[in-house]
Design a protein around this motif. Structure first.
Motif, PDB file in Angstrom:
ATOM      1  N   GLU A   7     -62.954   3.678 -47.277  1.00 45.54           N
ATOM      2  CA  GLU A   7     -61.647   4.329 -46.903  1.00 45.54           C
ATOM      3  C   GLU A   7     -62.331   5.512 -46.374  1.00 45.54           C
ATOM      4  OE1 GLU A   7     -58.306   4.159 -49.072  1.00 45.54           O
ATOM      5  OE2 GLU A   7     -58.193   2.169 -48.579  1.00 45.54           O
ATOM      6  N   ARG A  24     -58.209   6.973 -59.013  1.00 45.08           N
ATOM      7  CA  ARG A  24     -56.600   6.417 -59.306  1.00 45.08           C
ATOM      8  C   ARG A  24     -55.482   7.648 -59.083  1.00 45.08           C
ATOM      9  NH1 ARG A  24     -54.165   8.824 -63.447  1.00 45.08           N
ATOM     10  NH2 ARG A  24     -55.426   9.033 -64.902  1.00 45.08           N
ATOM     11  N   GLU A  25     -56.480   9.335 -59.653  1.00 43.55           N
ATOM     12  CA  GLU A  25     -55.640  10.445 -58.788  1.00 43.55           C
ATOM     13  C   GLU A  25     -55.742   9.946 -58.109  1.00 43.55           C
ATOM     14  OE1 GLU A  25     -58.077  13.520 -61.060  1.00 43.55           O
ATOM     15  OE2 GLU A  25     -56.653  12.997 -63.331  1.00 43.55           O
ATOM     16  N   ALA A  26     -56.156   9.717 -57.149  1.00 39.07           N
ATOM     17  CA  ALA A  26     -56.016  10.256 -55.296  1.00 39.07           C
ATOM     18  C   ALA A  26     -55.715   8.362 -55.022  1.00 39.07           C
ATOM     19  CB  ALA A  26     -58.010   9.220 -54.608  1.00 39.07           C
ATOM     20  N   SER A  27     -54.819   7.542 -55.652  1.00 37.17           N
ATOM     21  CA  SER A  27     -54.185   6.470 -54.895  1.00 37.17           C
ATOM     22  C   SER A  27     -53.171   6.987 -55.190  1.00 37.17           C
ATOM     23  CB  SER A  27     -54.451   5.903 -55.847  1.00 37.17           C
ATOM     24  OG  SER A  27     -53.527   4.306 -55.684  1.00 37.17           O
ATOM     25  N   TRP A  28     -52.118   7.212 -53.942  1.00 35.98           N
ATOM     26  CA  TRP A  28     -51.054   7.499 -54.030  1.00 35.98           C
ATOM     27  C   TRP A  28     -50.107   6.748 -54.187  1.00 35.98           C
ATOM     28  CZ3 TRP A  28     -46.332   5.454 -51.784  1.00 35.98           C
ATOM     29  CH2 TRP A  28     -45.245   7.005 -51.252  1.00 35.98           C
ATOM     30  N   SER A  29     -49.846   5.500 -54.375  1.00 36.80           N
ATOM     31  CA  SER A  29     -48.719   4.802 -55.238  1.00 36.80           C
ATOM     32  C   SER A  29     -49.699   4.022 -56.616  1.00 36.80           C
ATOM     33  CB  SER A  29     -48.971   3.448 -54.396  1.00 36.80           C
ATOM     34  OG  SER A  29     -50.199   2.491 -54.746  1.00 36.80           O
ATOM     35  N   GLU A  30     -50.217   4.627 -57.630  1.00 33.66           N
ATOM     36  CA  GLU A  30     -50.696   4.105 -58.387  1.00 33.66           C
ATOM     37  C   GLU A  30     -51.492   5.512 -60.174  1.00 33.66           C
ATOM     38  OE1 GLU A  30     -52.662  -0.249 -56.990  1.00 33.66           O
ATOM     39  OE2 GLU A  30     -53.638   1.953 -56.749  1.00 33.66           O
ATOM     40  N   GLN A  31     -50.951   5.922 -58.650  1.00 33.23           N
ATOM     41  CA  GLN A  31     -50.657   7.902 -59.690  1.00 33.23           C
ATOM     42  C   GLN A  31     -50.785   7.970 -61.346  1.00 33.23           C
ATOM     43  OE1 GLN A  31     -49.871  11.174 -57.886  1.00 33.23           O
ATOM     44  NE2 GLN A  31     -51.543  11.022 -56.596  1.00 33.23           N
ATOM     45  N   ASN A  32     -49.832   6.663 -61.612  1.00 32.26           N
ATOM     46  CA  ASN A  32     -48.652   7.300 -62.595  1.00 32.26           C
ATOM     47  C   ASN A  32     -49.256   5.992 -63.634  1.00 32.26           C
ATOM     48  OD1 ASN A  32     -47.461   9.018 -62.016  1.00 32.26           O
ATOM     49  ND2 ASN A  32     -45.620   8.320 -61.048  1.00 32.26           N
TER      50      ASN A  32
END
Length: 88
Positions: A7, A24-32
């Motif tokens: 991307e 993971r930290e850059a992923s909006w929906s999967e940060q947690n």
């Protein structure tokens, strides 16, 4: 090392676990999610598209992303293929 996602996101990381954490930290929906849960979520999405990415370890996960073309390694001081193609 520098990596670029399919991307276009540029991420710098020294180790595979560091790269997984930064992805993971850059992923909006999967940060947690935990890093392991993130790898499994990504692998599940890729499996639905017919791409197998193993989550046995961060090293193998990153190798799978690289071999599937979902991630590319960039050499510092050079332009990526994507940048070169845009310039041409």
């Amino acid at each position: 090392m520098r990596y670029r996602t399919n991307e276009g996101l540029l991420i710098e990381a020294e180790t595979s676990p560091d790269l997984v954490r930064r992805l993971r930290e850059a992923s909006w929906s999967e940060q947690n999610l935990s890093d392991q849960a993130f790898m499994e979520a990504v692998a599940d999405r890729m499996y639905q598209e017919g791409i197998h990415v193993s989550t046995i370890s961060p090293d193998i996960f990153v190798a799978g992303l690289l071999s599937a073309g979902l991630l590319t390694r960039e050499i510092e001081g050079t332009l990526s293929n994507a940048v070169r193609q845009i310039d041409n």
